[in-house]
Design a protein around this motif. Structure first.
Motif, PDB file in Angstrom:
ATOM      1  N   VAL A  43       3.949  -9.020   2.040  1.00 35.37           N
ATOM      2  CA  VAL A  43       4.657  -7.760   2.301  1.00 35.37           C
ATOM      3  C   VAL A  43       4.854  -7.555   3.804  1.00 35.37           C
ATOM      4  N   THR A  44       3.835  -7.902   4.576  1.00 37.37           N
ATOM      5  CA  THR A  44       3.949  -7.740   6.029  1.00 37.37           C
ATOM      6  C   THR A  44       5.125  -8.555   6.558  1.00 37.37           C
ATOM      7  N   ASP A  45       5.266  -9.793   6.059  1.00 38.90           N
ATOM      8  CA  ASP A  45       6.383 -10.637   6.496  1.00 38.90           C
ATOM      9  C   ASP A  45       7.716 -10.008   6.100  1.00 38.90           C
ATOM     10  N   ILE A  46       7.792  -9.499   4.877  1.00 37.75           N
ATOM     11  CA  ILE A  46       9.048  -8.908   4.410  1.00 37.75           C
ATOM     12  C   ILE A  46       9.413  -7.704   5.282  1.00 37.75           C
ATOM     13  N   VAL A  47       8.408  -6.861   5.533  1.00 37.81           N
ATOM     14  CA  VAL A  47       8.653  -5.655   6.342  1.00 37.81           C
ATOM     15  C   VAL A  47       9.063  -6.056   7.767  1.00 37.81           C
ATOM     16  N   ALA A  48       8.362  -7.055   8.315  1.00 37.22           N
ATOM     17  CA  ALA A  48       8.643  -7.469   9.700  1.00 37.22           C
ATOM     18  C   ALA A  48      10.069  -7.965   9.857  1.00 37.22           C
ATOM     19  N   GLU A  49      10.576  -8.607   8.799  1.00 36.34           N
ATOM     20  CA  GLU A  49      11.897  -9.233   8.911  1.00 36.34           C
ATOM     21  C   GLU A  49      13.029  -8.297   8.534  1.00 36.34           C
ATOM     22  N   ASN A  50      12.703  -7.120   8.021  1.00 38.13           N
ATOM     23  CA  ASN A  50      13.775  -6.260   7.538  1.00 38.13           C
ATOM     24  C   ASN A  50      13.995  -5.032   8.418  1.00 38.13           C
ATOM     25  N   ALA A  51      15.156  -4.981   9.019  1.00 35.08           N
ATOM     26  CA  ALA A  51      15.459  -3.915   9.962  1.00 35.08           C
ATOM     27  C   ALA A  51      15.640  -2.556   9.278  1.00 35.08           C
ATOM     28  N   GLU A  52      15.769  -2.555   7.953  1.00 36.68           N
ATOM     29  CA  GLU A  52      15.912  -1.277   7.220  1.00 36.68           C
ATOM     30  C   GLU A  52      14.664  -0.410   7.322  1.00 36.68           C
ATOM     31  N   ILE A  53      13.506  -1.070   7.435  1.00 34.65           N
ATOM     32  CA  ILE A  53      12.235  -0.334   7.430  1.00 34.65           C
ATOM     33  C   ILE A  53      11.821  -0.014   8.864  1.00 34.65           C
ATOM     34  N   ALA A  54      11.671   1.294   9.148  1.00 34.41           N
ATOM     35  CA  ALA A  54      11.374   1.713  10.512  1.00 34.41           C
ATOM     36  C   ALA A  54       9.937   2.195  10.683  1.00 34.41           C
ATOM     37  N   ALA A  55       9.237   2.431   9.578  1.00 38.68           N
ATOM     38  CA  ALA A  55       7.819   2.827   9.665  1.00 38.68           C
ATOM     39  C   ALA A  55       7.146   2.492   8.337  1.00 38.68           C
ATOM     40  N   LEU A  56       5.832   2.281   8.401  1.00 45.12           N
ATOM     41  CA  LEU A  56       5.082   1.883   7.204  1.00 45.12           C
ATOM     42  C   LEU A  56       3.829   2.735   7.069  1.00 45.12           C
ATOM     43  N   ILE A  57       3.618   3.247   5.853  1.00 37.99           N
ATOM     44  CA  ILE A  57       2.349   3.924   5.533  1.00 37.99           C
ATOM     45  C   ILE A  57       1.579   2.999   4.594  1.00 37.99           C
ATOM     46  N   VAL A  58       0.288   2.829   4.858  1.00 38.53           N
ATOM     47  CA  VAL A  58      -0.573   2.044   3.967  1.00 38.53           C
ATOM     48  C   VAL A  58      -1.572   3.008   3.343  1.00 38.53           C
ATOM     49  N   THR A  59      -1.718   2.953   2.018  1.00 39.20           N
ATOM     50  CA  THR A  59      -2.675   3.838   1.362  1.00 39.20           C
ATOM     51  C   THR A  59      -3.311   3.127   0.181  1.00 39.20           C
ATOM     52  N   GLY A  60      -4.223   3.837  -0.513  1.00 35.05           N
ATOM     53  CA  GLY A  60      -4.885   3.259  -1.681  1.00 35.05           C
ATOM     54  C   GLY A  60      -4.489   4.019  -2.930  1.00 35.05           C
ATOM     55  N   SER A  61      -4.533   3.321  -4.046  1.00 40.08           N
ATOM     56  CA  SER A  61      -4.135   3.960  -5.297  1.00 40.08           C
ATOM     57  C   SER A  61      -5.290   4.821  -5.831  1.00 40.08           C
ATOM     58  N   GLY A  62      -4.946   5.910  -6.479  1.00 38.66           N
ATOM     59  CA  GLY A  62      -5.965   6.797  -7.060  1.00 38.66           C
ATOM     60  C   GLY A  62      -6.489   7.795  -6.042  1.00 38.66           C
ATOM     61  N   GLU A  63      -7.489   8.574  -6.487  1.00 41.71           N
ATOM     62  CA  GLU A  63      -7.996   9.676  -5.653  1.00 41.71           C
ATOM     63  C   GLU A  63      -9.257   9.289  -4.897  1.00 41.71           C
ATOM     64  N   LYS A  64      -9.890   8.187  -5.340  1.00 38.13           N
ATOM     65  CA  LYS A  64     -11.249   7.964  -4.852  1.00 38.13           C
ATOM     66  C   LYS A  64     -11.330   7.065  -3.616  1.00 38.13           C
ATOM     67  N   ALA A  65     -10.436   6.088  -3.563  1.00 37.05           N
ATOM     68  CA  ALA A  65     -10.608   5.093  -2.498  1.00 37.05           C
ATOM     69  C   ALA A  65      -9.288   4.760  -1.814  1.00 37.05           C
ATOM     70  N   PHE A  66      -9.407   4.557  -0.515  1.00 28.46           N
ATOM     71  CA  PHE A  66      -8.347   3.865   0.231  1.00 28.46           C
ATOM     72  C   PHE A  66      -8.555   2.388  -0.131  1.00 28.46           C
ATOM     73  N   VAL A  67      -9.592   1.789   0.426  1.00 28.00           N
ATOM     74  CA  VAL A  67      -9.995   0.423   0.065  1.00 28.00           C
ATOM     75  C   VAL A  67     -11.508   0.331   0.298  1.00 28.00           C
ATOM     76  N   ALA A  68     -12.253  -0.048  -0.752  1.00 19.73           N
ATOM     77  CA  ALA A  68     -13.727  -0.078  -0.644  1.00 19.73           C
ATOM     78  C   ALA A  68     -14.247  -1.392  -0.072  1.00 19.73           C
ATOM     79  N   GLY A  69     -13.409  -2.102   0.665  1.00 19.10           N
ATOM     80  CA  GLY A  69     -13.888  -3.300   1.352  1.00 19.10           C
ATOM     81  C   GLY A  69     -13.291  -4.570   0.815  1.00 19.10           C
ATOM     82  N   ALA A  70     -13.745  -5.680   1.369  1.00 21.03           N
ATOM     83  CA  ALA A  70     -13.410  -6.982   0.784  1.00 21.03           C
ATOM     84  C   ALA A  70     -14.092  -7.037  -0.580  1.00 21.03           C
ATOM     85  N   ASP A  71     -13.557  -7.862  -1.470  1.00 20.14           N
ATOM     86  CA  ASP A  71     -14.112  -7.936  -2.823  1.00 20.14           C
ATOM     87  C   ASP A  71     -15.465  -8.658  -2.790  1.00 20.14           C
TER      88      ASP A  71
END
Ligand SMILES: C/C=C/C(=O)SCCNC(=O)CCNC(=O)[C@H](O)C(C)(C)COP(=O)(O)OP(=O)(O)OC[C@H]1O[C@@H](n2cnc3c(N)ncnc32)[C@H](O)[C@@H]1OP(=O)(O)O
Length: 265
Positions: free
Chosen positions: A45-73
């Motif tokens: 996704v990072t590569d796709i976003v980097a190469e596409n001039a349509e996207i001017a900003a990116l928000i990264v978030t986590g699914s659900g209410e409890k976690a953004f990301v609880a770490g590496a697996d």
């Protein structure tokens, strides 16, 4: 149809709202922990976003209410054996975080819950962090016999200073959003991190796109070098801004007492 609809991801969702992309880490059964597949998809996704001039900003978030990301697996980490396997794993994670940190557009982490270990390291690779009131942030790796290996020892110390970084890294403690705000670990605390992140993105997107990209690059490159060289980078980037149409438009709009209309040229 948006540019992302042609791609299929298993552990991520990506949506486009005009020039803003929202990337959601989606592993609901593991509090969005980053496994090998998620890291590979993040890189894609990072590569796709980097190469596409349509996207001017990116928000990264986590699914659900409890976690953004609880770490590496942790179930994948537990399979690692030996110095070289561990080093490879860290380098692979660092590469993904570096790809995000180097994106030429502004990035915001909407921290909607736990941001631990690799999750906080992902947030640290973003330019701005917005935490929900209930978010909890930390680098608990030493409690697992590890250390933060996806850039955390370096980016956290650069962001909040080595004293505060070492406190978090060595105690493995979690901090709540307000404490994170007071130590400069997050920029904003809000009832709804994603909503607030969108508002911040809107503020950013009113400004000249090339200036945004070059300002980000000047800060990023300056952090990796001496003040003297950093100032040279700043002057170079300033020069590049002056050569843009947007600079002419921005200054003409101010002097003409009207709103600027930037084209990213
Ligand atoms: C270089 C980078 C290294 C690292 O990132 S090392 C990992 C750093 N992260 C951690 O140490 C955090 C691990 N997770 C936790 O401590 C807890 O979770 C929380 C405090 C975040 C939440 O606790 P609770 O509310 O009790 O939820 P739950 O039952 O522990 O989690 C729900 C399911 O999610 C899985 N899970 C959570 N975090 C991870 C993870 N980091 N890797 C793999 N799985 C994870 C659990 O195991 C469980 O799964 P099931 O329902 O099948 O028992």
């Amino acid at each position: 149809m948006t540019m992302f609809e042609e791609y299929e991801f298993t552990t991520l969702q990506i949506d486009q709202h005009g020039s803003l992309a929202v990337l959601t880490i989606h592993r609901p059964n593991a509090l969005n922990a980053l496994n090998g597949e998620t890291l590979a998809e993040l890189a894609q996704v990072t590569d796709i976003v980097a190469e596409n001039a349509e996207i001017a900003a990116l928000i990264v978030t986590g699914s659900g209410e409890k976690a953004f990301v609880a770490g590496a697996d942790i179930s994948e980490l537990a399979q690692l054996e030996g110095v070289f396997a561990g080093r490879e794993m860290a380098l692979a994670g660092q590469d993904v975080m570096h790809g995000i940190a180097s994106l030429p557009i502004p990035t915001i982490a909407a921290i909607n819950g736990y941001a631990l270990g690799g999750g906080l390291e992902l947030a640290l690779a973003c330019d701005i962090r917005v935490a929900s009131r209930g978010a909890r942030l930390g680098l608990p790796e030493v409690s697992l016999g590890l250390l933060p290996g996806f850039g955390g020892t370096q980016r956290l110390a650069r962001l909040i200073g080595s004293g505060r970084a070492l406190d978090l890294i060595l105690t493995a403690r979690q901090v709540q959003a307000e404490e994170a705000l007071s130590m400069g670990l997050v920029n904003y605390v809000a009832d709804n991190a994603l909503e607030r992140s969108r508002e911040v993105a809107e503020m950013i997107l009113k400004n000249a796109p090339i200036a945004l990209s070059l300002a980000k690059e000047a800060v990023r490159r300056g952090l990796d070098t001496t003040l003297e060289l950093g100032l040279e980078v700043e002057a170079d980037m300033f020069g590049m801004c002056v050569a843009t149409q947007d600079f002419k438009e921005g200054t003409a709009a101010f002097l003409g007492k009207r709103k600027a209309s930037f084209k990213g040229e």
